[in-house]
Design an enzyme around this catalytic site. Structure first.
Site, mmCIF file in Angstrom:
data_model
loop_
_atom_site.group_PDB
_atom_site.id
_atom_site.type_symbol
_atom_site.label_atom_id
_atom_site.label_comp_id
_atom_site.label_asym_id
_atom_site.label_seq_id
_atom_site.Cartn_x
_atom_site.Cartn_y
_atom_site.Cartn_z
ATOM 1 N N PRO A 127 0.813 -1.229 0.000
ATOM 2 C CA PRO A 127 0.000 0.000 0.000
ATOM 3 C C PRO A 127 0.839 1.269 0.000
ATOM 4 O O PRO A 127 2.041 1.220 0.325
ATOM 5 C CB PRO A 127 -0.827 -0.105 1.283
ATOM 6 C CG PRO A 127 -0.291 -1.238 2.049
ATOM 7 C CD PRO A 127 0.600 -2.048 1.190
ATOM 8 N N GLY A 129 2.646 4.759 0.960
ATOM 9 C CA GLY A 129 3.190 5.366 2.184
ATOM 10 C C GLY A 129 3.827 4.400 3.162
ATOM 11 O O GLY A 129 4.006 4.718 4.329
ATOM 12 N N GLY A 131 6.898 3.126 2.911
ATOM 13 C CA GLY A 131 8.347 3.256 3.000
ATOM 14 C C GLY A 131 9.128 2.650 1.845
ATOM 15 O O GLY A 131 10.336 2.411 1.967
ATOM 16 N N THR A 133 9.939 4.010 -1.174
ATOM 17 C CA THR A 133 10.943 4.953 -1.681
ATOM 18 C C THR A 133 12.044 5.151 -0.640
ATOM 19 O O THR A 133 13.238 5.166 -0.970
ATOM 20 C CB THR A 133 10.276 6.318 -1.980
ATOM 21 O OG1 THR A 133 9.094 6.074 -2.723
ATOM 22 C CG2 THR A 133 11.184 7.234 -2.755
ATOM 23 N N GLU A 346 -24.244 8.778 15.935
ATOM 24 C CA GLU A 346 -22.910 8.497 16.492
ATOM 25 C C GLU A 346 -23.020 7.746 17.818
ATOM 26 O O GLU A 346 -22.215 6.851 18.105
ATOM 27 C CB GLU A 346 -22.110 9.804 16.683
ATOM 28 C CG GLU A 346 -21.871 10.604 15.408
ATOM 29 C CD GLU A 346 -21.285 9.807 14.270
ATOM 30 O OE1 GLU A 346 -20.586 8.807 14.513
ATOM 31 O OE2 GLU A 346 -21.537 10.181 13.104
HETATM 32 P P1 ATP Z 1 4.029 5.365 -2.465
HETATM 33 O O1 ATP Z 1 3.651 3.938 -2.744
HETATM 34 O O2 ATP Z 1 2.823 6.238 -2.289
HETATM 35 O O3 ATP Z 1 5.045 5.933 -3.402
HETATM 36 P P2 ATP Z 1 6.043 4.741 -0.512
HETATM 37 O O4 ATP Z 1 5.758 3.355 -0.036
HETATM 38 O O5 ATP Z 1 7.117 4.919 -1.506
HETATM 39 O O6 ATP Z 1 4.682 5.411 -1.000
HETATM 40 P P3 ATP Z 1 7.583 6.526 1.067
HETATM 41 O O7 ATP Z 1 7.561 7.648 0.094
HETATM 42 O O8 ATP Z 1 8.815 5.718 1.143
HETATM 43 O O9 ATP Z 1 6.314 5.607 0.774
HETATM 44 O O10 ATP Z 1 7.220 7.021 2.513
HETATM 45 C C1 ATP Z 1 6.659 8.287 2.749
HETATM 46 C C2 ATP Z 1 7.173 8.830 4.050
HETATM 47 O O11 ATP Z 1 6.656 8.054 5.134
HETATM 48 C C3 ATP Z 1 8.676 8.739 4.193
HETATM 49 O O12 ATP Z 1 9.307 9.848 3.652
HETATM 50 C C4 ATP Z 1 8.851 8.678 5.685
HETATM 51 O O13 ATP Z 1 8.803 9.981 6.232
HETATM 52 C C5 ATP Z 1 7.606 7.948 6.163
HETATM 53 N N1 ATP Z 1 7.860 6.507 6.407
HETATM 54 C C6 ATP Z 1 7.246 5.480 5.807
HETATM 55 N N2 ATP Z 1 7.694 4.301 6.299
HETATM 56 C C7 ATP Z 1 8.624 4.602 7.212
HETATM 57 C C8 ATP Z 1 9.483 3.833 8.056
HETATM 58 N N3 ATP Z 1 9.451 2.499 8.057
HETATM 59 N N4 ATP Z 1 10.329 4.486 8.880
HETATM 60 C C9 ATP Z 1 10.368 5.836 8.904
HETATM 61 N N5 ATP Z 1 9.611 6.621 8.125
HETATM 62 C C10 ATP Z 1 8.737 6.024 7.297
#
Ligand code: ATP
Length: 516
Positions: A127, A129, A131, A133, A346
């Site tokens: 999903p 966000g 992590g 990237t 609610e």
């Molecule tokens: P998308 O699929 O929408 O591209 P993503 O999986 O690539 O999302 P990221 O861009 O890597 O998500 O994460 C967004 C932000 O969430 C990161 O910049 C960081 O601040 C925070 N984050 C997500 N996972 C972690 C983690 N395991 N530890 C610390 N920060 C995290």
């Protein structure tokens, strides 16, 4: 840019010269400049060529993705990632899995001596966000490699061949700056399954990516990391061994990981002693890492807004509410009659959820937020990976309790249950089609079955929904005084927290009968 200005100046001079020659040769009564006709024609032709060249140079489509377009300005150091595994909280098993790849980049000879070849492609899926990237940047940071980011949509172009050219340019640069990590976000934009009516440009781009991935030789330390939310959409050819053959799932964090992520994101923030990261982690069940990072940031902004020099627990609570329920509407124009309906709605949710112990109710509110006129903030007491049939039915009852309360008290229903109906129907559909929890028995239902037996499925889904709804109605009518009590407090104070709700319930507890 400089080249363009010089070209423009030459063009202006040529245009002036051509105009003078036209005027002199054809319009002037006596030719003043002694240039023969052949030379004049040469000047005019050169001017026309310059004009065409200048026009084309302005309208030429950009052939390189954003990561490469400023190649000259970006030096190698600029593309180095400063993120390390310490910045990635939780995900221990994934970091361990990636350790080998990191070792391969750092000590390639160790593996080459053994005849082992470097894993070329790693695919992160899950999903948004979670992590993906961040982790790719951390791999680049841990290996001091060049990090080249590209988004799949950057390769999607109208003109055939442009996307493929961009892929080639990206790989050329990666090889030149090896060791390097190419990160292709949203790879599904170019890597979806090919079929008969797929688009030619997209197929060419995907083919080019496959060719580039095959084209590496073992001396080039280039790793390609792809990320997608939809692994099921990707073309088989992309996933086969030798290409993206390592698939790593990143899901929403569990309670422990949420706590670690919150700690990473509050590391540099001044926290008051009242802040209990563990309890915040508990209240944020189901949220992604990005949402947790957002909560930590929102809490800091709220503290600044309140002129505090430390972030306290209530700032975090407000931030969670902001992220989960949306922006608070400051001057709502809700009619008193509607407010009453929302309060009953609610109160119904909170009462049934509490009675059936589906979730911990944290807060009930009739202050409009986002597009909701009221909401109940609740979260499960612990992370759950398996749910029983009864627990799913209870969830449906909790979701339908707002509508049931409206019917019970006003003998009338409103549009306020739209979201609840969607969610309840989704659970019921999953129970029938995916979990084998209906009278159809323990079988999974495929697309073909759905097509030919839609009515049977609809009846099964309806049966489950009705069961949940009737259970709600029963609980609410048996506890109608509590329902009115909660609703009255809401009308008066607009919000009720978990302790206040417990107090209300205590008032109606039946005394323990010693005689029985
Ligand atoms: P998308 O699929 O929408 O591209 P993503 O999986 O690539 O999302 P990221 O861009 O890597 O998500 O994460 C967004 C932000 O969430 C990161 O910049 C960081 O601040 C925070 N984050 C997500 N996972 C972690 C983690 N395991 N530890 C610390 N920060 C995290």
């Amino acid at each position: 840019m400089k080249k363009k200005i010089v070209l423009f100046l030459i063009l202006i001079i040529a245009l002036i010269a051509s105009t003078i020659l036209i005027y002199d040769g054809y319009l002037s009564p006596s030719s003043l400049i002694k240039i023969n006709m052949g030379s004049r024609i040469i000047v005019w032709v050169i001017t026309i060529i310059l004009l065409i060249y200048f026009r084309n140079s302005n309208s030429k489509p950009q052939l390189v993705p954003s990561v490469l377009s400023n190649e000259k300005e970006t030096n190698r150091e600029k593309n180095k990632s400063k993120i390390s595994f310490n910045d990635v909280a939780g995900l221990e098993e994934i970091k361990e899995e990636l350790q080998e790849t990191i070792d391969f980049i750092n000590n390639p000879n160790k593996y080459k001596r053994m005849g082992a070849s470097i894993p070329k492609g790693i695919l992160f899926y899950g999903p948004p966000g979670t992590g993906k990237t961040l982790l790719a940047k951390a791999v680049a940071g841990e290996t001091n490699s060049t990090f080249l980011y590209a988004s799949g949509s950057e390769f999607v172009e109208k003109y055939v061949g442009v996307g493929a050219k961009r892929v080639r340019t990206l790989f050329e640069r990666a090889k030149k700056e090896a060791p390097s990590i190419i990160f292709i976000d949203e790879i599904d934009a170019i890597g979806t399954k090919r079929n008969l009516d797929s688009n030619n440009e997209k197929d060419q781009t995907l083919n080019q990516l496959l060719v580039e991935m095959d084209g590496f030789n073992t001396n080039e330390t280039v790793i390609i990391i792809g990320a997608t939310n939809r692994l099921d959409l990707l073309d088989e050819a992309l996933l086969r061994p030798g290409r993206f053959d390592r698939h790593i799932y990143l899901g929403n964090p569990n309670m422990r990981s949420r706590e670690q992520i919150l700690r990473v994101h509050t590391k540099n923030k001044p926290l008051d002693k009242t802040v209990d990261i563990k309890s915040i982690a508990k209240k944020t069940h189901g949220l992604s890492g990005a949402e947790l990072a957002n909560i930590a940031n929102e809490a800091a902004i709220i503290a600044v807004r309140n002129n505090k020099n430390k972030i306290n627990g209530s700032h975090f609570d407000a931030a969670i509410e902001r992220v989960l329920a949306g922006l608070e509407i400051k001057n709502p124009t809700v009619l008193l009659k509607e407010k009453n309906t929302v309060a009953i709605h609610e109160a119904g949710h909170a009462l049934v959820s509490k009675m059936l112990k589906t979730d911990m109710v944290q807060k009930i509110s009739i202050v409009p937020r986002g597009h909701a006129l009221g909401y109940v903030l609740k979260f499960p007491e612990e992370d759950r990976y398996l749910l029983t049939k009864q627990e799913l039915l209870n969830k449906i009852s909790g979701l339908l309790a707002g509508r049931a309360a409206e019917e019970l008290i006003f003998n009338e229903i409103t549009t306020g249950a739209k979201d609840d109906l969607d969610k309840a129907t989704h659970i019921a559909r999953e129970m029938v089609c995916s979990y084998g929890m209906s009278s159809l028995g323990p079988m999974a239902v495929d697309e073909n079955y759905i097509k030919h037996n839609y009515e049977t499925l609809r009846i099964e889904i309806r049966k489950i929904i009705d069961k949940g709804y009737n259970e709600s109605l029963k609980i609410l009518s048996e506890n109608i005084e509590i329902l009115h009590h909660i609703s009255n407090v809401l009308m008066e104070k607009e919000t009720i927290n978990s302790d206040e709700l417990d107090e209300i319930f205590k008032l109606y507890e039946k005394p323990f009968d010693c005689a029985t």
